[in-house]
Design a protein around this motif. Sequence first.
Motif, mmCIF file in Angstrom:
data_model
loop_
_atom_site.group_PDB
_atom_site.id
_atom_site.type_symbol
_atom_site.label_atom_id
_atom_site.label_comp_id
_atom_site.label_asym_id
_atom_site.label_seq_id
_atom_site.Cartn_x
_atom_site.Cartn_y
_atom_site.Cartn_z
ATOM 1 N N GLN A 181 13.015 -13.644 6.492
ATOM 2 C CA GLN A 181 13.206 -14.069 5.110
ATOM 3 C C GLN A 181 12.305 -15.261 4.815
ATOM 4 O O GLN A 181 12.443 -16.327 5.399
ATOM 5 N N ARG A 182 11.377 -15.063 3.897
ATOM 6 C CA ARG A 182 10.369 -16.073 3.578
ATOM 7 C C ARG A 182 10.992 -17.404 3.152
ATOM 8 O O ARG A 182 10.541 -18.465 3.557
ATOM 9 N N GLU A 183 12.010 -17.348 2.323
ATOM 10 C CA GLU A 183 12.667 -18.580 1.846
ATOM 11 C C GLU A 183 13.265 -19.370 3.010
ATOM 12 O O GLU A 183 13.171 -20.592 3.048
ATOM 13 N N LYS A 184 13.890 -18.669 3.936
ATOM 14 C CA LYS A 184 14.478 -19.352 5.096
ATOM 15 C C LYS A 184 13.392 -19.931 5.989
ATOM 16 O O LYS A 184 13.554 -21.025 6.530
ATOM 17 N N LEU A 185 12.281 -19.214 6.151
ATOM 18 C CA LEU A 185 11.170 -19.731 6.943
ATOM 19 C C LEU A 185 10.640 -21.011 6.315
ATOM 20 O O LEU A 185 10.463 -22.021 7.003
ATOM 21 N N ALA A 186 10.434 -20.997 5.013
ATOM 22 C CA ALA A 186 9.954 -22.187 4.316
ATOM 23 C C ALA A 186 10.933 -23.349 4.493
ATOM 24 O O ALA A 186 10.524 -24.484 4.750
ATOM 25 N N GLY A 187 12.214 -23.062 4.386
ATOM 26 C CA GLY A 187 13.231 -24.108 4.536
ATOM 27 C C GLY A 187 13.230 -24.718 5.930
ATOM 28 O O GLY A 187 13.350 -25.931 6.088
ATOM 29 N N LYS A 188 13.086 -23.871 6.940
ATOM 30 C CA LYS A 188 13.082 -24.375 8.327
ATOM 31 C C LYS A 188 11.820 -25.185 8.607
ATOM 32 O O LYS A 188 11.876 -26.209 9.293
ATOM 33 N N TRP A 190 4.684 -9.716 1.988
ATOM 34 C CA TRP A 190 5.771 -10.292 2.781
ATOM 35 C C TRP A 190 6.719 -9.221 3.311
ATOM 36 O O TRP A 190 7.297 -9.364 4.377
ATOM 37 N N ASP A 191 6.869 -8.107 2.590
ATOM 38 C CA ASP A 191 7.727 -7.020 3.083
ATOM 39 C C ASP A 191 7.213 -6.486 4.417
ATOM 40 O O ASP A 191 7.998 -6.084 5.276
ATOM 41 N N THR A 192 5.898 -6.504 4.593
ATOM 42 C CA THR A 192 5.311 -6.073 5.857
ATOM 43 C C THR A 192 5.678 -7.039 6.966
ATOM 44 O O THR A 192 6.039 -6.629 8.070
ATOM 45 N N VAL A 193 5.603 -8.341 6.673
ATOM 46 C CA VAL A 193 5.990 -9.357 7.663
ATOM 47 C C VAL A 193 7.457 -9.162 8.026
ATOM 48 O O VAL A 193 7.819 -9.144 9.203
ATOM 49 N N LYS A 194 8.291 -9.007 7.014
ATOM 50 C CA LYS A 194 9.728 -8.853 7.259
ATOM 51 C C LYS A 194 10.006 -7.604 8.088
ATOM 52 O O LYS A 194 10.815 -7.628 9.008
ATOM 53 N N GLY A 195 9.301 -6.523 7.789
ATOM 54 C CA GLY A 195 9.500 -5.275 8.509
ATOM 55 C C GLY A 195 9.059 -5.358 9.963
ATOM 56 O O GLY A 195 9.536 -4.609 10.805
ATOM 57 N N LYS A 196 8.130 -6.255 10.232
ATOM 58 C CA LYS A 196 7.624 -6.419 11.595
ATOM 59 C C LYS A 196 8.013 -7.788 12.159
ATOM 60 O O LYS A 196 7.274 -8.388 12.925
ATOM 61 N N TRP A 197 9.176 -8.270 11.760
ATOM 62 C CA TRP A 197 9.601 -9.612 12.143
ATOM 63 C C TRP A 197 9.639 -9.813 13.654
ATOM 64 O O TRP A 197 9.272 -10.864 14.153
ATOM 65 N N ALA A 198 10.056 -8.801 14.389
ATOM 66 C CA ALA A 198 10.120 -8.934 15.851
ATOM 67 C C ALA A 198 8.747 -9.299 16.413
ATOM 68 O O ALA A 198 8.635 -10.170 17.278
ATOM 69 N N GLN A 199 7.688 -8.669 15.882
ATOM 70 C CA GLN A 199 6.344 -8.990 16.333
ATOM 71 C C GLN A 199 5.849 -10.301 15.728
ATOM 72 O O GLN A 199 5.140 -11.062 16.376
ATOM 73 N N ALA A 200 6.209 -10.569 14.485
ATOM 74 C CA ALA A 200 5.733 -11.757 13.778
ATOM 75 C C ALA A 200 6.329 -13.048 14.348
ATOM 76 O O ALA A 200 5.726 -14.111 14.240
ATOM 77 N N LYS A 201 7.505 -12.952 14.968
ATOM 78 C CA LYS A 201 8.173 -14.162 15.485
ATOM 79 C C LYS A 201 7.286 -14.930 16.456
ATOM 80 O O LYS A 201 7.235 -16.157 16.394
ATOM 81 N N GLY A 202 6.613 -14.233 17.346
ATOM 82 C CA GLY A 202 5.747 -14.909 18.305
ATOM 83 C C GLY A 202 4.620 -15.653 17.616
ATOM 84 O O GLY A 202 4.289 -16.782 17.975
ATOM 85 N N ASP A 203 4.042 -15.025 16.606
ATOM 86 C CA ASP A 203 2.976 -15.636 15.832
ATOM 87 C C ASP A 203 3.482 -16.868 15.087
ATOM 88 O O ASP A 203 2.834 -17.914 15.055
ATOM 89 N N VAL A 204 4.671 -16.748 14.510
ATOM 90 C CA VAL A 204 5.279 -17.865 13.778
ATOM 91 C C VAL A 204 5.570 -19.017 14.740
ATOM 92 O O VAL A 204 5.301 -20.179 14.434
ATOM 93 N N LYS A 205 6.088 -18.694 15.907
ATOM 94 C CA LYS A 205 6.413 -19.727 16.904
ATOM 95 C C LYS A 205 5.148 -20.445 17.382
ATOM 96 O O LYS A 205 5.165 -21.649 17.625
ATOM 97 N N THR A 206 4.036 -19.713 17.496
ATOM 98 C CA THR A 206 2.771 -20.338 17.891
ATOM 99 C C THR A 206 2.294 -21.300 16.809
ATOM 100 O O THR A 206 1.859 -22.408 17.109
#
Length: 69
Positions: free
Chosen positions: A39-46, A7-23
Amino acid sequence: MEDGMNWDTVKGKWAQAKGDVKTKWGQLTDDDLTEIDGQREKLAGKIQERYGIVKEEAEKQIDEHFKTK
């Protein structure tokens, strides 16, 4: 998260991961993604909030989605 991406890798690359998450979770807004800020907890909550699922299911979806990344 047992296997796959740390998850630290996802967090570190959040700018790139956002598009993937939005898809994957299209009901999340750009404001949600900004607030989550990797933040994984916030993602889960949303996801829980937007899709009306329990926290454990949201976390399972996150783990399954990112273990192949």
